[in-house]
Design a protein around this motif. Structure first.
Motif, PDB file in Angstrom:
ATOM      1  N   GLY A   1       0.825  -1.207   0.000  1.00  0.00           N
ATOM      2  CA  GLY A   1       0.000   0.000   0.000  1.00  0.00           C
ATOM      3  C   GLY A   1       0.851   1.246   0.000  1.00  0.00           C
ATOM      4  N   THR A   2       0.228   2.371   0.278  1.00  0.00           N
ATOM      5  CA  THR A   2       0.945   3.640   0.336  1.00  0.00           C
ATOM      6  C   THR A   2       0.500   4.432   1.565  1.00  0.00           C
ATOM      7  OG1 THR A   2      -0.718   4.750  -1.026  1.00  0.00           O
ATOM      8  CG2 THR A   2       1.199   3.840  -2.176  1.00  0.00           C
ATOM      9  N   TRP A   3       1.379   5.301   2.018  1.00  0.00           N
ATOM     10  CA  TRP A   3       1.086   6.226   3.097  1.00  0.00           C
ATOM     11  C   TRP A   3       1.094   7.637   2.537  1.00  0.00           C
ATOM     12  CZ3 TRP A   3       5.203   3.887   6.842  1.00  0.00           C
ATOM     13  CH2 TRP A   3       4.633   2.847   7.568  1.00  0.00           C
ATOM     14  N   THR A   4       0.172   8.439   2.995  1.00  0.00           N
ATOM     15  CA  THR A   4       0.174   9.855   2.676  1.00  0.00           C
ATOM     16  C   THR A   4       0.836  10.571   3.845  1.00  0.00           C
ATOM     17  OG1 THR A   4      -1.863   9.613   1.408  1.00  0.00           O
ATOM     18  CG2 THR A   4      -1.266  11.848   2.085  1.00  0.00           C
ATOM     19  N   TYR A   5       1.661  11.564   3.536  1.00  0.00           N
ATOM     20  CA  TYR A   5       2.372  12.299   4.582  1.00  0.00           C
ATOM     21  C   TYR A   5       2.656  13.721   4.104  1.00  0.00           C
ATOM     22  CZ  TYR A   5       6.685  11.753   1.885  1.00  0.00           C
ATOM     23  OH  TYR A   5       7.644  11.819   0.905  1.00  0.00           O
ATOM     24  N   VAL A   6       3.133  14.546   5.007  1.00  0.00           N
ATOM     25  CA  VAL A   6       3.646  15.861   4.657  1.00  0.00           C
ATOM     26  C   VAL A   6       5.111  15.910   5.084  1.00  0.00           C
ATOM     27  CG1 VAL A   6       1.418  17.041   4.793  1.00  0.00           C
ATOM     28  CG2 VAL A   6       2.880  16.957   6.812  1.00  0.00           C
ATOM     29  N   SER A   7       5.870  16.767   4.452  1.00  0.00           N
ATOM     30  CA  SER A   7       7.301  16.850   4.743  1.00  0.00           C
ATOM     31  C   SER A   7       7.563  17.606   6.042  1.00  0.00           C
ATOM     32  CB  SER A   7       8.029  17.555   3.590  1.00  0.00           C
ATOM     33  OG  SER A   7       7.655  18.919   3.556  1.00  0.00           O
ATOM     34  N   GLY A   8       8.755  17.405   6.565  1.00  0.00           N
ATOM     35  CA  GLY A   8       9.173  18.147   7.740  1.00  0.00           C
ATOM     36  C   GLY A   8       9.235  19.640   7.455  1.00  0.00           C
ATOM     37  N   SER A   9       9.650  20.013   6.255  1.00  0.00           N
ATOM     38  CA  SER A   9       9.725  21.440   5.924  1.00  0.00           C
ATOM     39  C   SER A   9       8.332  22.061   5.879  1.00  0.00           C
ATOM     40  CB  SER A   9      10.485  21.674   4.620  1.00  0.00           C
ATOM     41  OG  SER A   9       9.852  21.027   3.546  1.00  0.00           O
ATOM     42  N   TYR A  10       7.318  21.309   5.449  1.00  0.00           N
ATOM     43  CA  TYR A  10       5.945  21.818   5.467  1.00  0.00           C
ATOM     44  C   TYR A  10       5.514  22.089   6.912  1.00  0.00           C
ATOM     45  CZ  TYR A  10       0.875  22.051   5.320  1.00  0.00           C
ATOM     46  OH  TYR A  10      -0.420  22.452   5.500  1.00  0.00           O
ATOM     47  N   MET A  11       5.781  21.132   7.807  1.00  0.00           N
ATOM     48  CA  MET A  11       5.390  21.306   9.209  1.00  0.00           C
ATOM     49  C   MET A  11       6.105  22.501   9.825  1.00  0.00           C
ATOM     50  SD  MET A  11       3.053  19.323  10.291  1.00  0.00           S
ATOM     51  CE  MET A  11       2.431  17.703  10.633  1.00  0.00           C
ATOM     52  N   LYS A  12       7.389  22.675   9.544  1.00  0.00           N
ATOM     53  CA  LYS A  12       8.139  23.811  10.082  1.00  0.00           C
ATOM     54  C   LYS A  12       7.564  25.123   9.557  1.00  0.00           C
ATOM     55  CE  LYS A  12      12.358  21.152  10.529  1.00  0.00           C
ATOM     56  NZ  LYS A  12      13.679  20.892   9.949  1.00  0.00           N
ATOM     57  N   LYS A  13       7.205  25.149   8.283  1.00  0.00           N
ATOM     58  CA  LYS A  13       6.610  26.356   7.707  1.00  0.00           C
ATOM     59  C   LYS A  13       5.290  26.677   8.404  1.00  0.00           C
ATOM     60  CE  LYS A  13       4.933  28.318   3.382  1.00  0.00           C
ATOM     61  NZ  LYS A  13       4.715  28.091   1.951  1.00  0.00           N
ATOM     62  N   GLN A  14       4.471  25.653   8.652  1.00  0.00           N
ATOM     63  CA  GLN A  14       3.199  25.874   9.341  1.00  0.00           C
ATOM     64  C   GLN A  14       3.422  26.402  10.753  1.00  0.00           C
ATOM     65  OE1 GLN A  14       0.099  25.682   7.774  1.00  0.00           O
ATOM     66  NE2 GLN A  14       1.607  25.589   6.150  1.00  0.00           N
ATOM     67  N   LEU A  15       4.388  25.825  11.466  1.00  0.00           N
ATOM     68  CA  LEU A  15       4.694  26.292  12.822  1.00  0.00           C
ATOM     69  C   LEU A  15       5.189  27.737  12.793  1.00  0.00           C
ATOM     70  CD1 LEU A  15       6.397  23.069  14.199  1.00  0.00           C
ATOM     71  CD2 LEU A  15       4.213  24.030  14.981  1.00  0.00           C
ATOM     72  N   ASN A  16       6.049  28.073  11.821  1.00  0.00           N
ATOM     73  CA  ASN A  16       6.534  29.446  11.693  1.00  0.00           C
ATOM     74  C   ASN A  16       5.388  30.418  11.438  1.00  0.00           C
ATOM     75  OD1 ASN A  16       9.236  28.810  12.085  1.00  0.00           O
ATOM     76  ND2 ASN A  16       9.662  28.600   9.914  1.00  0.00           N
ATOM     77  N   MET A  17       4.486  30.050  10.542  1.00  0.00           N
ATOM     78  CA  MET A  17       3.370  30.927  10.200  1.00  0.00           C
ATOM     79  C   MET A  17       2.366  31.032  11.355  1.00  0.00           C
ATOM     80  SD  MET A  17       4.401  31.989   7.364  1.00  0.00           S
ATOM     81  CE  MET A  17       3.029  32.975   6.842  1.00  0.00           C
ATOM     82  N   LEU A  18       2.139  29.943  12.055  1.00  0.00           N
ATOM     83  CA  LEU A  18       1.184  29.937  13.157  1.00  0.00           C
ATOM     84  C   LEU A  18       1.679  30.691  14.383  1.00  0.00           C
ATOM     85  CD1 LEU A  18      -0.039  26.253  12.976  1.00  0.00           C
ATOM     86  CD2 LEU A  18      -1.499  28.269  12.866  1.00  0.00           C
ATOM     87  N   PHE A  19       2.955  30.522  14.695  1.00  0.00           N
ATOM     88  CA  PHE A  19       3.488  31.044  15.951  1.00  0.00           C
ATOM     89  C   PHE A  19       4.541  32.130  15.756  1.00  0.00           C
ATOM     90  CE2 PHE A  19       1.967  26.715  16.785  1.00  0.00           C
ATOM     91  CZ  PHE A  19       0.981  27.021  17.698  1.00  0.00           C
ATOM     92  N   GLY A  20       4.675  32.644  14.537  1.00  0.00           N
ATOM     93  CA  GLY A  20       5.618  33.734  14.300  1.00  0.00           C
ATOM     94  C   GLY A  20       7.040  33.372  14.689  1.00  0.00           C
TER      95      GLY A  20
END
Length: 174
Positions: free
Chosen positions: A47-66
């Motif tokens: 099968g396959t897994w869907t995921y997001v990259s670590g850089s995506y998560m870091k970008k979201q954290l940066n945008m969310l928490f300045g």
């Protein structure tokens, strides 16, 4: 069943007087992950897994928490015999005078030199396990919930109050 957006108020989110996250932050955290951020890879056992990259998560954290967040490795294990490295990570985010802390584990299979039991680069394996732990901590906040917990995901929009003429009758248990 149609996947309809449910409108909820800030009072539905938290019974405390002051929210830790603003309405914009809440909508970003609980919103859908953009299709371009989703990736697929083969899953162990098929099968396959869907995921997001670590850089995506870091970008979201940066945008969310300045950029007002920290991540640290609390513990690490190198299990050569099991062929795995494991780290425990701690994510600390600050917002509106409050601190949010999430802890989770991450892991990575050790890459070995071809035909040997000699690790190729434990450092790279540890970095990958740390990224995995960071992604899991961020997912604990709700980021990419539609990717990591699709069965539990509800398409929700948070508002300060329901606009007149709109009904909150479609609100489901979140």
């Amino acid at each position: 069943m149609e996947n309809k957006t449910i409108m909820i108020t800030t009072a539905d989110i938290s019974k405390t007087k002051d929210l830790i996250l603003s309405v914009d932050q809440l909508n970003t955290v609980i919103g859908k992950t953009p299709a371009k951020a989703k990736k697929n890879r083969p899953a162990k056992g098929g099968g396959t897994w869907t995921y997001v990259s670590g850089s995506y998560m870091k970008k979201q954290l940066n945008m969310l928490f300045g950029w007002n967040w920290d991540f640290e490795i609390v513990s690490e294990q190198i299990l050569i015999e099991a062929g795995e490295v494991i780290v425990k990570g701690k994510l600390t985010c600050r917002s509106n005078g409050n601190t949010i802390v999430k802890m989770q584990y991450g892991n990575k299979d050790i890459m070995f030199k071809k035909g040997t039991t000699v690790p190729l680069s434990i450092g790279n394996d540890m970095k990958a396990a740390a990224t995995d732990a960071l992604k899991k901590c961020a997912a604990e906040l709700g980021i990419a919930q539609d990717v990591y917990a699709p069965a539990d995901f509800k398409d929700v929009e948070v508002v300060n109050e329901i606009p007149s003429g709109k009904s909150n009758a479609d609100k489901m248990a979140l």
